[in-house]
Scaffold this motif. Structure first.
Motif, short mmCIF file in Angstrom:
data_model
loop_
_atom_site.label_atom_id
_atom_site.label_comp_id
_atom_site.label_asym_id
_atom_site.label_seq_id
_atom_site.Cartn_x
_atom_site.Cartn_y
_atom_site.Cartn_z
N ILE A 37 -43.30 -25.63 -3.75
CA ILE A 37 -42.70 -25.76 -5.08
C ILE A 37 -41.90 -24.50 -5.38
N LYS A 38 -40.67 -24.70 -5.90
CA LYS A 38 -39.79 -23.59 -6.19
C LYS A 38 -40.04 -23.06 -7.60
N LYS A 39 -39.71 -21.79 -7.78
CA LYS A 39 -39.78 -21.16 -9.10
C LYS A 39 -38.97 -21.96 -10.10
N GLY A 40 -39.53 -22.20 -11.28
CA GLY A 40 -38.83 -22.92 -12.34
C GLY A 40 -39.07 -24.42 -12.33
N THR B 82 -44.32 -25.22 -16.04
CA THR B 82 -43.32 -24.62 -15.15
C THR B 82 -43.94 -23.48 -14.36
N VAL B 83 -43.64 -23.47 -13.02
CA VAL B 83 -44.22 -22.42 -12.19
C VAL B 83 -43.36 -21.15 -12.29
N LYS B 84 -44.00 -20.01 -12.19
CA LYS B 84 -43.32 -18.72 -12.35
C LYS B 84 -42.67 -18.23 -11.07
N THR C 186 -53.41 -21.41 -9.81
CA THR C 186 -54.22 -20.70 -10.79
C THR C 186 -53.47 -20.75 -12.11
N TRP C 187 -54.13 -20.36 -13.18
CA TRP C 187 -53.46 -20.36 -14.47
C TRP C 187 -52.33 -19.35 -14.48
N GLU C 188 -52.41 -18.35 -13.63
CA GLU C 188 -51.33 -17.34 -13.54
C GLU C 188 -50.10 -17.89 -12.81
N SER C 189 -50.22 -19.08 -12.22
CA SER C 189 -49.08 -19.67 -11.50
C SER C 189 -48.00 -20.17 -12.45
N PHE C 190 -48.31 -20.31 -13.75
CA PHE C 190 -47.41 -20.97 -14.68
C PHE C 190 -46.87 -20.02 -15.73
N GLU C 191 -45.64 -20.38 -16.21
CA GLU C 191 -45.08 -19.63 -17.33
C GLU C 191 -45.92 -19.89 -18.56
#
Length: 352
Positions: A303-306, A335-337, A347-352
């Motif tokens: 999965i790409k950023k955004g 949305t992934v960071k 993880t929860w840190e994976s997302f904006e």
């Protein structure tokens, strides 16, 4: 819940640790050396008490019965001689009671016996037995029940051959003398009974019908039925016991041998421990397994950023240390960071 003290260190109540009584009865065959070997073996197996039967040729059988020369041939094993000869050989003499009581004391096991007359009840009281066991045959012997009740000792009452009304009457008879230390034993007075005649659910019925602990006096072959009774809450197990099922005598072949009694003692305790609570409880050990056995959200593709996470982008795999399957709705649409590789744990840190 009513508790009854059957020995100085053992209280019983429904679903308590079972108090195991090795019923030697007359299996000693009148031989004190054999009786002591049986006591030793019962102790080694883990029994809490050994129980004998206290009767004499005059207190148990009438002249009419002797004249009939009945041999109690409900057992396939052939007995020696006449009924009178068997009774004479197998009964415990008064001095033998004292001998066996002292031997049990030295071995640290409870000595108990079933009295069959007032004289024998007096003898057992003199010996200091912690309870009386009443055989099924005496559940309607109301005068005898009243006599036993006056000693103010616990009374273990077998219910074989008895109707519910007879059980209720026996309880009320004992209570009328101010004694409410009663333990009921579900019992089928057949040696051995057919499985379909055992009705173990009567244990539950007796628990509900009377405010007293309920146990099981077993005459089956083997150990499965007494263990099943413990799962129903039977808090006393009385099981005939022998060191050799091939010995002559009335009860050897329906008795537990040492291997069987050892299983009853050990596995009965394990069953009681395993019954646990009616509340749903997850133990600390099981909680610790969640991280290893459960699943967490991982990516089904790179999965790409955004990019926004779609349902099809998520799989759930071990370990269970990340975002759990029941939290899926909280991550779909987010949305992934940063770029995320395939099969990576989210993880929860994976997302904006």
């Amino acid at each position: 819940m009513k508790k009854i003290k059957l020995s100085p260190n053992f209280d019983i109540y429904n679903f308590s640790e079972p108090f195991i009584i090795a019923e030697i009865g007359a299996n000693h065959n009148g031989d004190m050396d054999l009786a002591k070997k049986m006591i030793d073996s019962a102790v080694d197996c883990g029994a809490h008490a050994v129980k004998f039967q206290s009767w004499t040729p005059k207190s148990l059988v009438s002249k009419v019965e002797y004249d009939n020369n009945q041999k109690y041939d409900d057992s396939p094993k052939k007995h020696f001689g006449s009924l009178k000869e068997m009774i004479q050989k197998y009964y415990l003499r008064e001095d033998q009671h004292f001998e066996l009581k002292e031997y049990c004391d030295n071995k640290g096991v409870v000595f108990a016996s079933s009295p069959f007359s007032e004289v024998e009840a007096d003898l057992l009281d003199k010996l200091g037995v912690p309870f009386f066991k009443v055989a099924s045959m005496d559940i309607n012997n109301l005068r005898f029940l009243r006599y036993l009740a006056k000693f103010n000792k616990p009374i273990i009452l077998s219910t074989g051959m008895a109707s519910l009304a007879e059980i209720d009457r026996a309880i009320k008879t004992i209570e009328s003398e101010g004694n409410d230390q009663i333990v009921l034993l579900h019992c089928i007075s057949i040696y051995p009974p057919k499985y379909e005649d055992i009705h173990l659910n009567n244990i539950t019925m007796l628990q509900q019908a009377f405010d007293y602990p309920v146990g099981f006096s077993d005459h089956t072959i083997g150990f499965s039925i007494p263990l099943a009774s413990i799962a129903l809450g039977a808090c006393v197990i009385e099981k005939h016991f022998t060191i050799d099922k091939n010995l002559p005598g009335w009860d050897h072949e329906i008795s537990a041998d040492p291997a069987e009694l050892r299983i009853i003692c050990k596995e009965g305790l394990n069953i009681t421990k395993s019954l646990g609570s009616h509340q749903r409880i997850v133990s600390d050990a099981e909680e610790a397994k969640k991280g290893k056995f459960r699943r967490s959200a991982v990516t089904a593709r790179a999965i790409k950023k955004g990019e926004k996470i779609k349902t099809e982008d998520i799989l759930f795999k071990r370990p269970g240390t990340g975002i759990s399957p029941d939290e899926e709705s909280y991550i779909v649409g987010r949305t992934v960071k940063n770029d995320i590789d395939k099969d990576a744990m989210l993880t929860w840190e994976s997302f904006e």
